[in-house]
Every structure is written in C-alpha cells, then in structure tokens.
Design an enzyme around this catalytic site. Structure first.
Site, mmCIF file in Angstrom:
data_model
loop_
_atom_site.group_PDB
_atom_site.id
_atom_site.type_symbol
_atom_site.label_atom_id
_atom_site.label_comp_id
_atom_site.label_asym_id
_atom_site.label_seq_id
_atom_site.Cartn_x
_atom_site.Cartn_y
_atom_site.Cartn_z
ATOM 1 N N HIS A 1 0.849 -1.184 0.000
ATOM 2 C CA HIS A 1 0.000 0.000 0.000
ATOM 3 C C HIS A 1 0.885 1.234 0.000
ATOM 4 O O HIS A 1 1.807 1.339 0.812
ATOM 5 C CB HIS A 1 -0.900 -0.010 1.231
ATOM 6 C CG HIS A 1 -1.668 1.250 1.436
ATOM 7 N ND1 HIS A 1 -2.487 1.788 0.467
ATOM 8 C CD2 HIS A 1 -1.747 2.091 2.504
ATOM 9 C CE1 HIS A 1 -3.032 2.895 0.929
ATOM 10 N NE2 HIS A 1 -2.603 3.106 2.158
ATOM 11 N N HIS B 1 1.099 5.761 -1.105
ATOM 12 C CA HIS B 1 0.376 7.025 -1.317
ATOM 13 C C HIS B 1 1.048 7.832 -2.431
ATOM 14 O O HIS B 1 1.515 8.949 -2.183
ATOM 15 C CB HIS B 1 0.403 7.864 -0.034
ATOM 16 C CG HIS B 1 -0.338 7.294 1.138
ATOM 17 N ND1 HIS B 1 -0.311 7.879 2.396
ATOM 18 C CD2 HIS B 1 -1.138 6.209 1.266
ATOM 19 C CE1 HIS B 1 -1.058 7.180 3.239
ATOM 20 N NE2 HIS B 1 -1.560 6.144 2.577
ATOM 21 N N GLU C 1 3.231 0.793 -22.708
ATOM 22 C CA GLU C 1 3.436 -0.518 -22.085
ATOM 23 C C GLU C 1 2.444 -0.835 -20.965
ATOM 24 O O GLU C 1 2.417 -1.965 -20.478
ATOM 25 C CB GLU C 1 4.878 -0.642 -21.597
ATOM 26 C CG GLU C 1 5.817 -0.594 -22.789
ATOM 27 C CD GLU C 1 7.119 -1.363 -22.607
ATOM 28 O OE1 GLU C 1 7.437 -1.695 -21.458
ATOM 29 O OE2 GLU C 1 7.779 -1.606 -23.615
ATOM 30 N N HIS D 1 -6.792 8.639 -1.672
ATOM 31 C CA HIS D 1 -5.913 8.032 -0.663
ATOM 32 C C HIS D 1 -4.624 7.440 -1.271
ATOM 33 O O HIS D 1 -3.534 7.832 -0.890
ATOM 34 C CB HIS D 1 -6.709 6.961 0.103
ATOM 35 C CG HIS D 1 -5.988 6.358 1.262
ATOM 36 N ND1 HIS D 1 -6.587 6.021 2.453
ATOM 37 C CD2 HIS D 1 -4.682 5.986 1.417
ATOM 38 C CE1 HIS D 1 -5.699 5.511 3.284
ATOM 39 N NE2 HIS D 1 -4.527 5.468 2.675
#
Ligand code: 2HA
Ligand code: ZN
Length: 265
Positions: free
Chosen positions: A134, A136, A164, A205
């Site tokens: 995860h 940002h 690509e 987010h």
C-alpha cells in the site's frame, strides 16, 4: 534474502515520495524456506492479538509486515523496531508476533486489507502471489479527483498514458470509492476487486498493489504512478489525441497478452 528485499522495497517507496510520515505499508507471505532462514530469530514473545475477522485460509501462515505508525524511511535503520514477523494462529482469528515490532509496536492499521488481499490473491494465483503493498503516490491520488470511481475510466486513462501499461496490467485496475481506511469494510471491498485486478486504487488516498515478488509488485505500482503522472501532465497541457483501441489490439497481439475486453470500446 527476503528480509533484505522487503527492507529495500520500503526504502525504495520512500525515495519515490510515496511514504510521507507513516503513510503506506507492506506485507509478505513467507515461504517455508524463508521461515527456515530466520528460525533463529523467531520466538514466542507472548504478544498475541485478535484480528477481529476470521481467516481460516491463513492458519499457520507467516508474514513479514510493517508496523502501525512506523515510517518507511526508518525501516533500514532499525528493522526490528519498524517491521515484524507474525504467525496467524491455529484458529485463524489472531496472530502472534514472533520477531520485531519491538517496544510494543503492532502491525499496520491496514492489516485487515493486507490479509484479506492475500487470501484473494492466493486463490486467484494458485498460491503464487506473496506481496501486498500500500502506497500514497501523489499522481495516482491526484487522478482520483479527476475521474468517476469506475474501473473502466481508470483503466482506459492509464492504458492510454503509456504504451506498455496495457501489457503490464492487461486485466486493468480496480477502484474503491472513498471509505474509512484501516477498517474491516475497506478490506472486504478491496479484496473483492483484487481478486480480478492486481492493483486497486483507493479514492483520495492511494493504491494497493500485489505480486508474486517484490520487484513485480513495486514495478506495477511504479508503472501505474508514472502513467498517472503522464496523464495529468498531458491533461494540463491539453490532450488532442491518444492511443486508439485498434492500436491496443495490435499491441496485445504483438505481446501475446489478452486485454480485458470490458475496457475496450
Ligand atoms: O498510515 O497508509 O492507510 C498508514 C496508511 C493508512
Ligand atoms: Zn494509506
């Protein structure tokens, strides 16, 4: 060694600017040989936590995972304080910390999404997927202010932004509309999508990416972030043309990939 690769990826993401403060987190589902390689480090710390959801698929699985509130920037300086190794308990409802996360640290607040994503990708890849990440990244997050929260809108914009892209993520990308982070609910929604797409954008987010190893996972997020950057630059300069669907079909033929037909036409 997997721990070196894990630590390197944390810092690589920081260097890209994707991990302000304690933003972002990483987990790796360890192989038997990884557990063997660090067995001298592992011990019963007596620190057991409930997951608040049931994951029978993960009973006995070992994960290396970043800590809650920890900064990716600091991982190479003190891995034992900023990351840890956990084992999912035999009930599949909690875990034990076996190494690291020193001084009372806990795994990332996004642990529900990490573990639910691992289950989804394990099933989708016959056990090959091991990494959930995860981050940002600024351009992906900025992109979420410009598009409706639909996989087709995101996938087409990203595919069109760099030739690509369609080869790197031919299945497209998923999108979860804004939800409270760290919750069981956002984990459930993300895992539903990550079954189908290796990357899922979180509106306003960031992004979750997955892969069989650290290179593939980092490369996927890197590719999506760069495509988002190119799109935003092109959009601010004024877009007058883009890659056509016929060109995508020619690309797919040349590279031997099948593009998700939902996103063509
Ligand atoms: O602070 O990125 O989503 C860690 C996070 C929460
Ligand atoms: Zn986040």
């Amino acid at each position: 060694m997997f721990l070196d690769d894990f630590i390197r990826m944390c810092f690589d993401g920081f260097e890209q600017g994707w991990h302000e403060r304690n933003g972002g987190n990483l987990s790796y589902r360890m192989k038997d040989e990884d557990v063997e390689a660090v067995k001298d480090k592992l011990h019963d710390t007596g620190r057991h936590y409930d997951m608040n959801f049931s994951a029978p698929e993960l009973k006995g699985a070992y994960f290396t995972i970043t800590g809650s509130g920890k900064y990716m920037r600091n991982v190479p300086l003190a891995p034992e304080k900023n990351i840890g190794i956990i084992r999912i308990d035999d009930a599949g409802t909690g875990y034990d910390i076996l190494w690291g996360l020193e001084d009372g640290a806990k795994p990332t607040s996004e642990i529900p999404t990490h573990l639910m994503n691992h289950i989804a990708r394990m099933k989708a890849t016959d056990g090959a997927c091991r990494v959930i990440y995860h981050a940002h990244p600024a351009n992906i997050t900025a992109l979420t202010y410009t598009l409706p929260p639909e996989a087709k809108a995101y996938t087409r914009v990203l595919w069109q932004s760099e030739t690509e892209c369609a080869v790197v993520f031919p299945e497209g990308v998923g999108v979860v509309d804004w939800m409270v982070p760290g919750s069981i609910d956002i984990g459930i929604e993300t895992a539903k999508l990550i079954t189908k797409y290796r990357a899922v954008v979180w509106t306003f987010h960031g992004i979750f990416g997955s892969g069989v190893d650290f290179d593939e996972t980092f490369g996927l997020v890197h590719t999506i972030e760069k495509a988002a950057e190119i799109y935003l630059k092109a959009k601010s300069a004024g877009i007058v043309r883009t890659i056509t669907d016929d060109e995508f079909k020619a690309l797919a033929d040349a590279f031997g990939v099948t593009l998700n037909p939902e996103f063509l036409g």
